[in-house]
Scaffold this motif. Structure first.
Motif, mmCIF file in Angstrom:
data_model
loop_
_atom_site.group_PDB
_atom_site.id
_atom_site.type_symbol
_atom_site.label_atom_id
_atom_site.label_comp_id
_atom_site.label_asym_id
_atom_site.label_seq_id
_atom_site.Cartn_x
_atom_site.Cartn_y
_atom_site.Cartn_z
ATOM 1 N N ASP A 160 -31.155 18.083 -40.932
ATOM 2 C CA ASP A 160 -29.774 18.111 -40.470
ATOM 3 C C ASP A 160 -29.735 17.551 -39.057
ATOM 4 O OD1 ASP A 160 -27.059 18.566 -40.648
ATOM 5 O OD2 ASP A 160 -27.287 20.632 -41.315
ATOM 6 N N TYR A 161 -28.523 17.173 -38.624
ATOM 7 C CA TYR A 161 -28.327 16.669 -37.271
ATOM 8 C C TYR A 161 -27.510 17.675 -36.468
ATOM 9 C CZ TYR A 161 -29.849 12.012 -38.756
ATOM 10 O OH TYR A 161 -30.584 10.956 -39.221
ATOM 11 N N SER A 162 -27.901 17.897 -35.234
ATOM 12 C CA SER A 162 -27.053 18.672 -34.326
ATOM 13 C C SER A 162 -25.821 17.844 -33.994
ATOM 14 C CB SER A 162 -27.805 18.991 -33.028
ATOM 15 O OG SER A 162 -28.973 19.725 -33.290
ATOM 16 N N TRP A 163 -24.690 18.512 -33.765
ATOM 17 C CA TRP A 163 -23.486 17.780 -33.379
ATOM 18 C C TRP A 163 -22.640 18.612 -32.423
ATOM 19 C CZ3 TRP A 163 -19.401 20.763 -34.653
ATOM 20 C CH2 TRP A 163 -19.445 21.526 -35.828
ATOM 21 N N GLU A 164 -21.747 17.930 -31.717
ATOM 22 C CA GLU A 164 -20.777 18.610 -30.859
ATOM 23 C C GLU A 164 -19.448 17.877 -30.934
ATOM 24 O OE1 GLU A 164 -21.998 18.734 -26.755
ATOM 25 O OE2 GLU A 164 -21.506 16.630 -26.424
ATOM 26 N N ILE A 165 -18.372 18.653 -30.761
ATOM 27 C CA ILE A 165 -17.010 18.126 -30.792
ATOM 28 C C ILE A 165 -16.280 18.659 -29.561
ATOM 29 C CG2 ILE A 165 -14.820 18.143 -32.046
ATOM 30 C CD1 ILE A 165 -16.404 18.572 -34.622
ATOM 31 N N LYS A 166 -15.612 17.758 -28.833
ATOM 32 C CA LYS A 166 -14.833 18.151 -27.649
ATOM 33 C C LYS A 166 -13.424 17.591 -27.750
ATOM 34 C CE LYS A 166 -17.425 16.417 -24.424
ATOM 35 N NZ LYS A 166 -18.009 16.067 -23.118
ATOM 36 N N THR A 167 -12.430 18.444 -27.516
ATOM 37 C CA THR A 167 -11.049 18.007 -27.346
ATOM 38 C C THR A 167 -10.639 18.470 -25.951
ATOM 39 O OG1 THR A 167 -10.650 18.306 -29.715
ATOM 40 C CG2 THR A 167 -8.718 18.050 -28.306
ATOM 41 N N VAL A 168 -10.217 17.530 -25.120
ATOM 42 C CA VAL A 168 -10.060 17.799 -23.691
ATOM 43 C C VAL A 168 -8.698 17.336 -23.197
ATOM 44 C CG1 VAL A 168 -11.036 17.302 -21.416
ATOM 45 C CG2 VAL A 168 -12.547 17.481 -23.375
ATOM 46 N N LEU A 169 -8.124 18.124 -22.280
ATOM 47 C CA LEU A 169 -6.886 17.770 -21.582
ATOM 48 C C LEU A 169 -7.095 18.122 -20.112
ATOM 49 C CD1 LEU A 169 -3.812 16.946 -22.021
ATOM 50 C CD2 LEU A 169 -3.369 19.387 -22.027
ATOM 51 N N ILE A 170 -7.031 17.128 -19.216
ATOM 52 C CA ILE A 170 -7.312 17.361 -17.797
ATOM 53 C C ILE A 170 -6.118 16.932 -16.962
ATOM 54 C CG2 ILE A 170 -8.908 16.939 -15.892
ATOM 55 C CD1 ILE A 170 -10.953 15.986 -17.977
ATOM 56 N N ALA A 171 -5.617 17.856 -16.143
ATOM 57 C CA ALA A 171 -4.515 17.570 -15.221
ATOM 58 C C ALA A 171 -5.077 16.926 -13.953
ATOM 59 C CB ALA A 171 -3.772 18.864 -14.886
ATOM 60 N N PRO A 172 -4.241 16.217 -13.177
ATOM 61 C CA PRO A 172 -4.720 15.562 -11.945
ATOM 62 C C PRO A 172 -5.334 16.522 -10.928
ATOM 63 C CG PRO A 172 -2.526 14.774 -12.510
ATOM 64 C CD PRO A 172 -2.826 15.912 -13.441
ATOM 65 N N LYS A 176 -8.118 22.166 -16.525
ATOM 66 C CA LYS A 176 -8.639 21.583 -17.759
ATOM 67 C C LYS A 176 -8.473 22.562 -18.912
ATOM 68 C CE LYS A 176 -12.986 19.400 -19.205
ATOM 69 N NZ LYS A 176 -14.344 19.050 -18.737
ATOM 70 N N LEU A 177 -8.017 22.041 -20.041
ATOM 71 C CA LEU A 177 -8.020 22.789 -21.297
ATOM 72 C C LEU A 177 -9.021 22.088 -22.194
ATOM 73 C CD1 LEU A 177 -6.922 24.914 -23.300
ATOM 74 C CD2 LEU A 177 -5.195 23.221 -23.964
ATOM 75 N N GLN A 178 -10.037 22.826 -22.632
ATOM 76 C CA GLN A 178 -11.078 22.214 -23.460
ATOM 77 C C GLN A 178 -11.365 23.077 -24.671
ATOM 78 O OE1 GLN A 178 -14.665 20.035 -21.983
ATOM 79 N NE2 GLN A 178 -15.726 21.902 -22.580
ATOM 80 N N PHE A 179 -11.528 22.414 -25.806
ATOM 81 C CA PHE A 179 -11.996 23.055 -27.026
ATOM 82 C C PHE A 179 -13.359 22.443 -27.334
ATOM 83 C CE2 PHE A 179 -7.409 23.225 -27.194
ATOM 84 C CZ PHE A 179 -7.175 24.551 -27.524
ATOM 85 N N TYR A 180 -14.359 23.287 -27.417
ATOM 86 C CA TYR A 180 -15.728 22.805 -27.625
ATOM 87 C C TYR A 180 -16.349 23.512 -28.821
ATOM 88 C CZ TYR A 180 -20.614 21.699 -26.876
ATOM 89 O OH TYR A 180 -21.892 21.240 -27.048
ATOM 90 N N ARG A 181 -16.938 22.716 -29.726
ATOM 91 C CA ARG A 181 -17.648 23.269 -30.874
ATOM 92 C C ARG A 181 -18.962 22.520 -31.012
ATOM 93 N NH1 ARG A 181 -12.592 22.665 -31.588
ATOM 94 N NH2 ARG A 181 -12.581 20.646 -32.595
ATOM 95 N N SER A 182 -20.007 23.234 -31.434
ATOM 96 C CA SER A 182 -21.293 22.567 -31.637
ATOM 97 C C SER A 182 -22.043 23.243 -32.777
ATOM 98 C CB SER A 182 -22.134 22.586 -30.355
ATOM 99 O OG SER A 182 -22.471 23.912 -30.007
#
Length: 198
Positions: A160-172, A176-182
């Motif tokens: 199997d392969y390790s993986w990660e997923i990031k959904t990011v929203l960064i204000a000036p 930061k709002l981040q959703f992280y899964r791995s």
């Protein structure tokens, strides 16, 4: 001859240790898709959950080295016992963490629709132009061997392969709002939720 055997033995042992992740390369070497930038966000609120859906295009995206990854539109959950929201006087959607008080404006409300079921509301938001908003996925370059020693499959296992997923929203201002899964052997301490990245 002895030098060649010792080199081959060392390389074989190194490969074995990497394959079983005794030596973990996944924290350092990952193949990444390009960042998929988005400018609109849909927020569905129902029950005790808020689902944030960035408006990206689904499809196959290149990881490099001839590999690709299928990316579906991510649905990121926040629970209302930890987060709340309000629409301010400028029709901005403001998200707040109830325990820390940390806030971030997600965007300007373009539309608000009540769903077919009671207490379901869907907000369509326009992300401010000076924000950075993206989704990105990554996968390890070398597979690892997954051993399944259970009563049902005592000899089971596989690669199997390790993986990660990031959904990011960064204000000036760095909020930061981040959703992280791995999955697998990625041990990096990645935050999810609202925090300041500076």
């Amino acid at each position: 001859m002895g030098g060649t055997i010792s080199i081959l033995f060392t390389l074989g042992l190194l490969g074995f240790l990497i394959l079983f992740r005794t030596i973990n390369i996944d924290n350092y070497i990952l193949l990444r898709t390009d960042k998929l930038y988005y400018s609109e966000l849909v927020v569905d609120v129902y029950g005790n959950v808020m689902v944030l859906i960035p408006q990206i295009e689904e499809g196959q995206y290149s990881l490099g080295l001839g590999r690709s990854r299928h990316i579906s539109i991510p649905q990121n959950n926040l629970y209302l016992y930890n987060y709340n929201f309000k629409i301010d006087a400028n029709t901005n959607f403001v998200l707040t963490h109830q325990h820390t008080g940390q806030q971030i404006i997600l965007g300007n409300v373009l539309s608000e629709n009540k769903g077919p079921y009671p207490k379901v509301i869907s907000y369509k938001l326009k992300i401010p132009d000076d924000y950075t908003a993206y989704h990105q996925e990554a996968e390890s370059i070398i597979p690892y061997y997954r051993l399944n020693l259970t009563l049902l499959s005592p000899r089971g296992g596989g690669f199997d392969y390790s993986w990660e997923i990031k959904t990011v929203l960064i204000a000036p201002n760095g909020d930061k709002l981040q959703f992280y899964r791995s999955f697998g052997h990625i041990d990096n301490d990645k935050n999810s939720g609202i925090f300041n990245s500076e």
